[in-house]
Enzyme design. Structure first.
Site, PDB file in Angstrom:
ATOM      1  N   GLU A  64     -49.532 -46.670  73.284  1.00 15.33           N
ATOM      2  CA  GLU A  64     -49.158 -48.080  73.345  1.00 15.33           C
ATOM      3  C   GLU A  64     -50.330 -48.978  72.999  1.00 15.33           C
ATOM      4  O   GLU A  64     -50.178 -49.968  72.265  1.00 15.33           O
ATOM      5  CB  GLU A  64     -48.621 -48.430  74.737  1.00 15.33           C
ATOM      6  CG  GLU A  64     -48.171 -49.878  74.838  1.00 15.33           C
ATOM      7  CD  GLU A  64     -47.768 -50.294  76.238  1.00 15.33           C
ATOM      8  OE1 GLU A  64     -47.952 -51.483  76.570  1.00 15.33           O
ATOM      9  OE2 GLU A  64     -47.264 -49.435  76.998  1.00 15.33           O
TER      10      GLU A  64
ATOM     11  N   SER B  12     -40.354 -42.239  83.163  1.00 20.86           N
ATOM     12  CA  SER B  12     -39.820 -41.387  82.097  1.00 20.86           C
ATOM     13  C   SER B  12     -39.277 -40.069  82.638  1.00 20.86           C
ATOM     14  O   SER B  12     -39.147 -39.104  81.896  1.00 20.86           O
ATOM     15  CB  SER B  12     -40.907 -41.114  81.048  1.00 20.86           C
ATOM     16  OG  SER B  12     -42.087 -40.624  81.653  1.00 20.86           O
TER      17      SER B  12
END
Length: 350
Positions: free
Chosen positions: A145, A286
């Site tokens: 990211e 996740s």
């Protein structure tokens, strides 16, 4: 790494000084961005057939990646590993414009599964760079990211990895600074970094809204509440998941005597439970709920069958899939155009 089959009756029900119980944090597990990304790969396989290529891990969870590999997804580090003309999915963590351009040059059919909250940070970076701001990006070096966000304004972005880095930061114009952050950081540590930055640069500008995603914040708030009463906290999630690792830290900082991260229930050690009456359980953003269920099953074998859910927020946000995948293979509107998986656990139906 494939999923490790559950082995029941592995943990012993040893006596402790009080009644045994589990405090189960809520929210936990899949967030809307992860749900969207995983469904995007599944639907791409349905639409186009295997193989479908994915740049990096679609989300940071080894069980999810293993499951998708079995369905025909191929994970690669860079687009130059993908045969020209193939379909490629960009992961939930986002990519830089250079990656998008490289995919186009190989004539790849790209499906962008970047979390919309990460896309928001990308747009902020572009806008602040266009307005001639220097950007201090709070995040972890090497994280996908962070690499994607820095790639949107590389000449104007400086990475701040931790509060300890603040003293060595050098800027051109201290009156024209703004901070942004990786979305999966510890809220408390990020705010401490911002506080120290503001001490050095009093005119530091804030982003228009908090960059740390709602799911990261919610999971940290929930585990803080659980950790106040739990001697032991078990966090389900993978080692490369930033938000999962932060949950361990947050639990220890807010009262838990011990906290451990596990990918699978089979990693829980008997000695962790010695003398423990209250176990806290949560999972990173996740992590599919089936892995949490296996942890609860193993803990029940050890006498921790009393499960109480500690709810600090309700989440009902869903993100639309990438436009290429909002219809089924026959071109009809697909009910899975929005995410939203069933998260009910077995214990809730007892």
């Amino acid at each position: 790494m494939p999923r490790i089959p559950a082995v029941r009756n592995r943990l012993r029900d040893n006596p402790v000084t009080g009644p045994k119980r589990v405090l189960l944090a809520a929210p936990r597990g899949y967030c809307a961005g992860v749900d969207r990304a995983v469904i995007a790969v599944e639907k791409a396989l349905e639409h186009y057939g295997a193989p479908v290529y994915v740049r990096k891990q679609i989300v940071h969870n080894i069980h999810v990646v293993s499951t998708l590999e079995k369905k025909g997804a191929i994970f690669v580090d860079e687009v130059d590993q993908v045969p020209p003309g193939s379909h490629i999915v960009f992961s939930a963590h986002g990519v830089s414009p250079a990656v998008v351009q490289a995919a186009a040059e190989r004539d790849l059919e790209a499906i962008d599964a970047t979390c919309p909250l990460v896309t928001k940070v990308h747009r902020e970076a572009l806008r602040f760079a266009r307005d001639d701001f220097e950007i201090l990006l709070i995040g972890h070096a090497g994280h996908e990211e962070v690499e994607g966000t820095m790639g949107h304004a590389p000449e104007r972005t400086t990475l701040v990895g931790s509060p300890e880095d603040v003293a060595s930061i050098r800027v051109k114009d201290p009156d024209n600074l703004v901070w942004l952050s990786q979305t999966t950081l510890s809220v408390d540590e990020t705010m401490e970094t911002v506080r120290l930055l503001r001490e050095r640069f009093p005119n530091l500008h804030n982003p228009p809204s908090d960059d740390i995603c709602y799911a990261t914040q919610n999971r940290q708030v929930a585990i803080k509440k659980v950790a106040e009463e739990a001697e032991l906290v078990i966090v389900v999630g993978s080692a490369n998941s930033s938000n999962t690792v932060r949950l361990v830290d947050v639990a220890l900082d807010h009262g838990a005597r011990a906290a451990y991260r596990v990918d699978y229930a089979s990693e829980i050690r008997q000695e962790w439970l010695d003398g423990v009456t209250t176990v806290g359980v949560t999972s990173g953003a996740s992590v599919p709920e089936v892995l949490v269920q296996e942890v609860l099953d193993d803990l029940a074998d050890a006498g921790y069958a009393d499960v109480e859910q500690i709810v600090t927020a309700e989440e009902d946000l869903m993100f639309s899939l990438p436009k290429e995948l909002r219809k089924d293979a026959d071109g009809q509107a697909d009910a899975r155009g929005l995410g939203g998986r069933i998260r009910q656990l077995d214990w809730q139906s007892r």
